[in-house]
Design a protein around this motif. Structure first.
Motif, PDB file in Angstrom:
ATOM      1  N   MET A  63      24.692  -3.199 -16.234  1.00  0.00           N
ATOM      2  CA  MET A  63      23.935  -2.057 -15.931  1.00  0.00           C
ATOM      3  C   MET A  63      23.677  -1.715 -14.696  1.00  0.00           C
ATOM      4  SD  MET A  63      20.217  -3.515 -17.368  1.00  0.00           S
ATOM      5  CE  MET A  63      19.444  -1.824 -17.635  1.00  0.00           C
ATOM      6  N   ASP A  64      23.540  -0.115 -14.685  1.00  0.00           N
ATOM      7  CA  ASP A  64      23.639   0.440 -13.258  1.00  0.00           C
ATOM      8  C   ASP A  64      22.120   0.377 -12.994  1.00  0.00           C
ATOM      9  OD1 ASP A  64      26.287   1.178 -13.477  1.00  0.00           O
ATOM     10  OD2 ASP A  64      25.718   3.277 -14.200  1.00  0.00           O
ATOM     11  N   THR A  65      21.008   0.327 -13.699  1.00  0.00           N
ATOM     12  CA  THR A  65      19.788   0.071 -13.230  1.00  0.00           C
ATOM     13  C   THR A  65      19.484  -1.368 -12.820  1.00  0.00           C
ATOM     14  OG1 THR A  65      19.131   1.854 -14.988  1.00  0.00           O
ATOM     15  CG2 THR A  65      17.311   0.658 -14.216  1.00  0.00           C
ATOM     16  N   ASP A  66      18.654  -1.272 -11.807  1.00  0.00           N
ATOM     17  CA  ASP A  66      18.352  -2.622 -11.227  1.00  0.00           C
ATOM     18  C   ASP A  66      16.962  -3.045 -11.720  1.00  0.00           C
ATOM     19  OD1 ASP A  66      17.724  -4.918  -9.859  1.00  0.00           O
ATOM     20  OD2 ASP A  66      16.753  -4.020  -8.227  1.00  0.00           O
ATOM     21  N   ILE A  67      16.923  -3.895 -12.845  1.00  0.00           N
ATOM     22  CA  ILE A  67      15.372  -4.503 -13.647  1.00  0.00           C
ATOM     23  C   ILE A  67      15.208  -5.616 -13.054  1.00  0.00           C
ATOM     24  CG2 ILE A  67      16.210  -3.269 -15.480  1.00  0.00           C
ATOM     25  CD1 ILE A  67      16.971  -5.584 -16.974  1.00  0.00           C
ATOM     26  N   SER A  68      15.840  -6.449 -12.112  1.00  0.00           N
ATOM     27  CA  SER A  68      15.289  -7.621 -11.643  1.00  0.00           C
ATOM     28  C   SER A  68      14.584  -7.664 -10.356  1.00  0.00           C
ATOM     29  CB  SER A  68      16.605  -8.756 -11.377  1.00  0.00           C
ATOM     30  OG  SER A  68      17.659  -8.171 -10.442  1.00  0.00           O
ATOM     31  N   GLY A  69      14.847  -6.503  -9.618  1.00  0.00           N
ATOM     32  CA  GLY A  69      14.080  -6.244  -8.406  1.00  0.00           C
ATOM     33  C   GLY A  69      12.628  -6.632  -8.344  1.00  0.00           C
ATOM     34  N   PRO A  70      11.896  -5.917  -9.064  1.00  0.00           N
ATOM     35  CA  PRO A  70      10.422  -6.151  -9.317  1.00  0.00           C
ATOM     36  C   PRO A  70       9.975  -7.437  -9.489  1.00  0.00           C
ATOM     37  CG  PRO A  70      10.991  -4.215 -10.608  1.00  0.00           C
ATOM     38  CD  PRO A  70      12.279  -4.881 -10.269  1.00  0.00           C
ATOM     39  N   VAL A  71      10.881  -8.375 -10.008  1.00  0.00           N
ATOM     40  CA  VAL A  71      10.497  -9.801 -10.148  1.00  0.00           C
ATOM     41  C   VAL A  71      10.672 -10.425  -8.742  1.00  0.00           C
ATOM     42  CG1 VAL A  71      11.200 -11.823 -11.182  1.00  0.00           C
ATOM     43  CG2 VAL A  71      11.204 -10.061 -12.518  1.00  0.00           C
ATOM     44  N   PHE A  72      11.918 -10.213  -7.984  1.00  0.00           N
ATOM     45  CA  PHE A  72      12.139 -10.993  -6.874  1.00  0.00           C
ATOM     46  C   PHE A  72      11.399 -10.308  -5.866  1.00  0.00           C
ATOM     47  CE2 PHE A  72      16.054 -12.144  -9.468  1.00  0.00           C
ATOM     48  CZ  PHE A  72      16.224 -13.365  -9.270  1.00  0.00           C
ATOM     49  N   ASP A  73      10.782  -9.193  -5.961  1.00  0.00           N
ATOM     50  CA  ASP A  73       9.824  -8.535  -4.716  1.00  0.00           C
ATOM     51  C   ASP A  73       8.504  -9.438  -4.763  1.00  0.00           C
ATOM     52  OD1 ASP A  73      11.512  -6.559  -4.325  1.00  0.00           O
ATOM     53  OD2 ASP A  73      10.794  -5.314  -5.533  1.00  0.00           O
ATOM     54  N   ALA A 176      15.634   3.007 -19.586  1.00  0.00           N
ATOM     55  CA  ALA A 176      16.460   2.550 -18.291  1.00  0.00           C
ATOM     56  C   ALA A 176      17.581   1.747 -18.776  1.00  0.00           C
ATOM     57  CB  ALA A 176      15.854   1.244 -17.929  1.00  0.00           C
ATOM     58  N   GLY A 177      18.823   2.411 -18.132  1.00  0.00           N
ATOM     59  CA  GLY A 177      20.233   1.960 -18.764  1.00  0.00           C
ATOM     60  C   GLY A 177      20.507   2.873 -20.333  1.00  0.00           C
ATOM     61  N   ASN A 178      20.700   1.779 -21.164  1.00  0.00           N
ATOM     62  CA  ASN A 178      21.018   2.633 -22.464  1.00  0.00           C
ATOM     63  C   ASN A 178      19.888   2.061 -23.309  1.00  0.00           C
ATOM     64  OD1 ASN A 178      23.441   3.448 -21.713  1.00  0.00           O
ATOM     65  ND2 ASN A 178      24.758   1.757 -22.817  1.00  0.00           N
ATOM     66  N   GLY A 179      18.894   1.595 -22.761  1.00  0.00           N
ATOM     67  CA  GLY A 179      17.680   1.108 -23.654  1.00  0.00           C
ATOM     68  C   GLY A 179      16.232   1.373 -23.112  1.00  0.00           C
ATOM     69  N   LEU A 180      15.344   0.538 -23.123  1.00  0.00           N
ATOM     70  CA  LEU A 180      14.051   0.685 -22.924  1.00  0.00           C
ATOM     71  C   LEU A 180      13.623  -0.593 -22.015  1.00  0.00           C
ATOM     72  CD1 LEU A 180      11.703   1.863 -25.719  1.00  0.00           C
ATOM     73  CD2 LEU A 180      12.302   3.159 -23.860  1.00  0.00           C
ATOM     74  N   LEU A 181      13.040  -0.383 -21.182  1.00  0.00           N
ATOM     75  CA  LEU A 181      12.494  -1.337 -20.097  1.00  0.00           C
ATOM     76  C   LEU A 181      10.842  -1.511 -20.356  1.00  0.00           C
ATOM     77  CD1 LEU A 181      13.144  -3.553 -18.022  1.00  0.00           C
ATOM     78  CD2 LEU A 181      12.791  -1.747 -16.149  1.00  0.00           C
ATOM     79  N   TYR A 182      10.400  -2.641 -20.747  1.00  0.00           N
ATOM     80  CA  TYR A 182       8.959  -3.017 -20.712  1.00  0.00           C
ATOM     81  C   TYR A 182       8.549  -3.900 -19.575  1.00  0.00           C
ATOM     82  CZ  TYR A 182       4.590  -4.556 -23.172  1.00  0.00           C
ATOM     83  OH  TYR A 182       3.235  -4.661 -23.562  1.00  0.00           O
ATOM     84  N   THR A 183       7.732  -3.312 -18.531  1.00  0.00           N
ATOM     85  CA  THR A 183       7.294  -4.171 -17.442  1.00  0.00           C
ATOM     86  C   THR A 183       5.820  -4.607 -17.487  1.00  0.00           C
ATOM     87  OG1 THR A 183       8.787  -2.961 -16.043  1.00  0.00           O
ATOM     88  CG2 THR A 183       7.256  -4.126 -14.970  1.00  0.00           C
TER      89      THR A 183
END
Length: 255
Positions: A63-73, A176-183
């Protein structure tokens, strides 16, 4: 064509346009080996734990959206990844249905997990509710189902955890991307018998949900910065894994 006719035409074409964006599992995971693909569609899906995280993820969809960054931050001491594809039983699941399922915070109350120490299934969250904000922790009811998915939303959650006691989280929901992101992140310390186990803002979980042509993709990644003193006494990856499993199952059951 009148404005009304144009509006009706757009509404009629919209579902087809949205369906044209739906990917297959092979498009979301072009390089996943066959055995793992079978496991992703099996009950329980796939779980990966990395106790020396280097940034290399095994189950992240393309996917184009970075969803792992907030974890590694958060400079996590460990990460937990999971992947599951749920077959459709009554036709494809819409993102609005997913969004409304994520809004039923009170349904987290009483959800069970397997306790190895007690050798029994016990409630992980003894209480669960929305609260007004990070500063005002008065409980408020869950709202009725929405008619549309908002561009973004932040809600605040109080959970009475069987181990951590009263725990406070911020949940951010957005497309996010083609779906939903729950943080999900903690805005207060997670404590065990008054000892801080995870400091505020040091835990984050990302749950990504995407309707595919062959099922509903549920991918999650979670991590936390935990001191060596705590990690030498408590196996935190399994503790977070249990909570992540319960939260994912809660969302799935709400669909």
């Amino acid at each position: 064509m009148t404005r009304r006719m144009l509006y009706l035409a757009v509404l009629w074409l919209l579902p087809a346009a949205l369906w044209g964006q739906v990917r297959s599992f092979d498009e979301a995971y072009p390089n996943l080996e066959g055995s793992k693909k079978e496991a992703a569609f099996a009950s329980g899906g796939i779980l990966e734990t990395d106790e020396s995280p280097s940034g290399r993820l095994r189950l992240l969809p393309a996917m184009d959206t970075d969803i792992s960054g907030p974890v590694f931050d958060r400079s996590p001491s460990f990460i937990v990844e999971s992947l599951q594809v749920l077959p459709y039983t009554g036709g494809p699941v819409e993102l609005l249905t997913v969004y409304n399922a994520l809004g039923k915070v009170r349904n987290l109350k009483g959800r069970l997990y397997r306790s190895a120490t007690k050798n029994d299934n016990i409630p992980l969250f003894e209480e669960a509710s929305r609260i007004e904000s990070a500063k005002r922790t008065r409980e408020i009811p869950d709202p009725p189902d929405a008619a549309a998915v908002p561009a973004s939303e932040t809600i605040y959650i109080k959970l009475k955890d069987v181990n951590f006691g009263n725990s406070y989280y911020r949940a951010d929901i957005r497309p996010a991307g083609n779906g939903l992101l729950y943080t999900l992140s903690n805005f207060k310390n997670l404590t065990y018998t008054f000892i801080p186990v995870i400091r505020e803002e040091k835990f984050v979980a990302q749950i990504y949900i995407e309707p595919l042509t062959d099922g509903l993709l549920v991918y999650s990644i979670a991590g936390a910065d935990v001191s060596s003193f705590i990690s030498s006494r408590v196996h935190m990856p399994s503790a977070i894994q249990k909570r992540l499993n319960v939260i994912v199952d809660w969302m799935i059951d709400g669909l």
